[in-house]
Design a protein around this motif. Sequence first.
Motif, PDB file in Angstrom:
ATOM      1  N   GLN A 340       0.291 -16.940   7.633  1.00 39.79           N
ATOM      2  CA  GLN A 340       0.481 -18.293   7.045  1.00 39.79           C
ATOM      3  C   GLN A 340       1.746 -18.899   7.458  1.00 39.79           C
ATOM      4  N   PHE A 341       2.823 -18.186   7.359  1.00 38.30           N
ATOM      5  CA  PHE A 341       4.106 -18.378   7.500  1.00 38.30           C
ATOM      6  C   PHE A 341       4.276 -19.023   9.074  1.00 38.30           C
ATOM      7  N   GLN A 342       3.626 -17.996  10.021  1.00 40.71           N
ATOM      8  CA  GLN A 342       3.718 -18.377  11.425  1.00 40.71           C
ATOM      9  C   GLN A 342       2.858 -19.641  11.882  1.00 40.71           C
ATOM     10  N   ALA A 343       1.783 -19.890  10.982  1.00 39.89           N
ATOM     11  CA  ALA A 343       0.909 -21.308  11.239  1.00 39.89           C
ATOM     12  C   ALA A 343       1.916 -22.492  10.758  1.00 39.89           C
ATOM     13  N   GLU A 344       3.007 -22.138   9.926  1.00 40.47           N
ATOM     14  CA  GLU A 344       3.975 -23.214   9.696  1.00 40.47           C
ATOM     15  C   GLU A 344       5.082 -23.119  10.533  1.00 40.47           C
ATOM     16  N   ALA A 345       5.007 -22.659  11.616  1.00 41.72           N
ATOM     17  CA  ALA A 345       5.961 -22.707  12.650  1.00 41.72           C
ATOM     18  C   ALA A 345       7.054 -21.824  12.227  1.00 41.72           C
ATOM     19  N   TYR A 346       7.100 -20.820  11.568  1.00 45.62           N
ATOM     20  CA  TYR A 346       8.161 -19.811  11.403  1.00 45.62           C
ATOM     21  C   TYR A 346       7.758 -18.751  12.241  1.00 45.62           C
ATOM     22  N   SER A 347       8.833 -17.905  12.569  1.00 44.68           N
ATOM     23  CA  SER A 347       8.902 -16.812  13.304  1.00 44.68           C
ATOM     24  C   SER A 347       8.621 -15.504  12.283  1.00 44.68           C
ATOM     25  N   ALA A 348       7.645 -14.746  12.512  1.00 41.52           N
ATOM     26  CA  ALA A 348       7.117 -13.827  11.422  1.00 41.52           C
ATOM     27  C   ALA A 348       6.785 -12.384  11.691  1.00 41.52           C
ATOM     28  N   ILE A 349       7.082 -11.540  10.704  1.00 40.69           N
ATOM     29  CA  ILE A 349       6.876 -10.036  11.317  1.00 40.69           C
ATOM     30  C   ILE A 349       6.462  -9.399  10.086  1.00 40.69           C
ATOM     31  N   ILE A 350       5.825  -8.318  10.108  1.00 38.56           N
ATOM     32  CA  ILE A 350       5.476  -7.546   8.712  1.00 38.56           C
ATOM     33  C   ILE A 350       6.312  -6.300   9.072  1.00 38.56           C
ATOM     34  N   CYS A 351       7.141  -6.074   7.856  1.00 36.81           N
ATOM     35  CA  CYS A 351       8.073  -4.626   8.081  1.00 36.81           C
ATOM     36  C   CYS A 351       8.365  -4.540   6.305  1.00 36.81           C
ATOM     37  N   GLY A 352       7.783  -3.346   6.045  1.00 39.95           N
ATOM     38  CA  GLY A 352       8.150  -2.628   4.606  1.00 39.95           C
ATOM     39  C   GLY A 352       7.829  -1.523   4.513  1.00 39.95           C
ATOM     40  N   PRO A 353       8.335  -1.061   3.253  1.00 45.58           N
ATOM     41  CA  PRO A 353       8.371   0.519   2.848  1.00 45.58           C
ATOM     42  C   PRO A 353       6.894   1.203   2.517  1.00 45.58           C
ATOM     43  N   GLY A 354       6.442   2.084   2.599  1.00 44.62           N
ATOM     44  CA  GLY A 354       5.208   2.689   2.099  1.00 44.62           C
ATOM     45  C   GLY A 354       4.202   2.760   3.129  1.00 44.62           C
ATOM     46  N   ASP A 355       3.085   3.475   2.909  1.00 52.35           N
ATOM     47  CA  ASP A 355       2.056   3.693   3.841  1.00 52.35           C
ATOM     48  C   ASP A 355       0.810   2.719   3.080  1.00 52.35           C
ATOM     49  N   ILE A 356       0.205   2.025   3.745  1.00 52.38           N
ATOM     50  CA  ILE A 356      -0.992   1.110   3.442  1.00 52.38           C
ATOM     51  C   ILE A 356      -2.075   2.114   3.097  1.00 52.38           C
ATOM     52  N   ALA A 357      -2.004   3.162   3.286  1.00 53.25           N
ATOM     53  CA  ALA A 357      -3.014   4.096   3.022  1.00 53.25           C
ATOM     54  C   ALA A 357      -3.065   4.404   1.614  1.00 53.25           C
ATOM     55  N   GLN A 358      -1.877   4.206   0.985  1.00 49.86           N
ATOM     56  CA  GLN A 358      -1.772   4.204  -0.634  1.00 49.86           C
ATOM     57  C   GLN A 358      -2.051   3.013  -1.388  1.00 49.86           C
ATOM     58  N   ALA A 359      -2.099   1.926  -0.739  1.00 47.19           N
ATOM     59  CA  ALA A 359      -2.400   0.675  -1.510  1.00 47.19           C
ATOM     60  C   ALA A 359      -3.897   0.673  -2.029  1.00 47.19           C
ATOM     61  N   HIS A 360      -3.857   0.199  -3.298  1.00 49.62           N
ATOM     62  CA  HIS A 360      -5.190   0.115  -3.931  1.00 49.62           C
ATOM     63  C   HIS A 360      -5.815   1.263  -4.325  1.00 49.62           C
ATOM     64  N   GLN A 361      -5.095   2.542  -4.228  1.00 52.21           N
ATOM     65  CA  GLN A 361      -5.723   3.628  -4.466  1.00 52.21           C
ATOM     66  C   GLN A 361      -5.422   3.942  -6.098  1.00 52.21           C
ATOM     67  N   PRO A 362      -6.194   4.757  -6.731  1.00 50.18           N
ATOM     68  CA  PRO A 362      -5.666   5.452  -8.091  1.00 50.18           C
ATOM     69  C   PRO A 362      -4.544   6.274  -7.482  1.00 50.18           C
ATOM     70  N   ASN A 363      -3.502   6.240  -8.535  1.00 51.56           N
ATOM     71  CA  ASN A 363      -2.250   7.272  -8.310  1.00 51.56           C
ATOM     72  C   ASN A 363      -1.480   6.515  -7.258  1.00 51.56           C
ATOM     73  N   GLU A 364      -1.377   5.435  -6.925  1.00 49.09           N
ATOM     74  CA  GLU A 364      -0.687   4.729  -5.962  1.00 49.09           C
ATOM     75  C   GLU A 364       0.658   5.137  -5.919  1.00 49.09           C
ATOM     76  N   PHE A 365       1.184   5.346  -4.944  1.00 50.93           N
ATOM     77  CA  PHE A 365       2.769   5.696  -4.899  1.00 50.93           C
ATOM     78  C   PHE A 365       3.639   5.195  -3.735  1.00 50.93           C
ATOM     79  N   ILE A 366       4.728   5.088  -3.746  1.00 56.17           N
ATOM     80  CA  ILE A 366       5.651   4.883  -2.641  1.00 56.17           C
ATOM     81  C   ILE A 366       6.505   6.176  -2.631  1.00 56.17           C
TER      82      ILE A 366
END
Length: 387
Positions: A340-366
């Motif tokens: 959505q940022f890129q569609a508004e002419a921003y240069s965009a990238i994804i970079c963050g801490p943690g493993d997506i495999a833990q997202a939405h899980q019970p006992n979610e952790f980083i």
Amino acid sequence: MTSSLSARDLLDKLVSFPTVSSESNLPLLDWVEDYLDQFGVKSTRVYNQDRTKANLYANIGPEVSGGIVLSGHTDVVPVEGQAWETDPFVVSEQDGKLFGRGTCDMKGFDALALAAVPMALERGIKRPLQLALSYDEEVGCIGAPSMIAEMRQTLPPASAVIVGEPSMMKAVSGHKGGTGFKTHLRGFEVHSSIMHTGVNAIMYASKLIEWANQVNAENQAKTPNTLAAQFEPPFTTVHVGTIKGGTAHNITALDCWMGLDFRCVPGESLDDYKARYLTKVAEVEAEMQATHPSCFIELDQYFNVPPLQPEQNGAAERLVRQITGDNGTHVVSYGTEAGQFQAEAYSAIICGPGDIAQAHQPNEFITIDQFQKGEVFIEQLVDHLTQ
């Protein structure tokens, strides 16, 4: 509140707000606004239609071009029905991990972004740090577009947007786009012994589901282009995840509701797939109405997320690779606000801490290691803005 809050302190506080997408995020934003205000930072809200939720954005430092946006969402997925061993809204540290709903996806990054504020001001950044906190990302990236459009109009243009979805601090330069349709079929009830005189909404919904199966088979059989081949799976998919309807086993179903969505590889058009679905819906609706004219199919396109296209010499990707040292090629099949940022002419990238495999899980952790790597990344990012 105190200005000496560490990133970990901030994580504890953010997780304590149960900002499940079905609930308001305004108490969390109240707290964030107070936090920013003590540093003299003005923030702006962009509300949803009924003002029960809001986005928040802010500009830290000089109002000049060339800054960096740190983007994160404030909502989390539900915990009901999950077997949690700790209180999901209290951060618990065990065995080198920080447990709690949102620690990974993505209040960990939000905490790091807020921790950057006093650091940026103390070090005298020459280009701004901009914060963008959204609502309802988890239900289709619904909140961010109105905020992004307003930021584009009111803030100095930024050179890069970093969306901090969990990527193990890798530079993710592409993701699939997505769009979803709530589909309601209205049939005509009769006793099932004379079903030929009625219109069974569930059975006609099956025609749309079979169409989805056929599209998936066709796409899977195609040879993917170079960009699509990077994804898993390397083709656009059509998915039906929910369906309900009917009254009794011996009555033709009056109603059927189902959700159908597309996950589209960059380079293919979501609009084209939408047009194909509308054509199929019209065909099935005409069949239903041939038996009884009161029948209909109605659609609600409830989310639409453009893909993130890998950029040629993109400023955001170049910056993240410079800081992290990551030179690999990384793409993901889920959608994010980066598209959505890129569609508004921003240069965009994804970079963050943690493993997506833990997202939405019970006992979610980083892991603490990932969180600390995020702290190092943010500190180097702030240093970059002082140059």
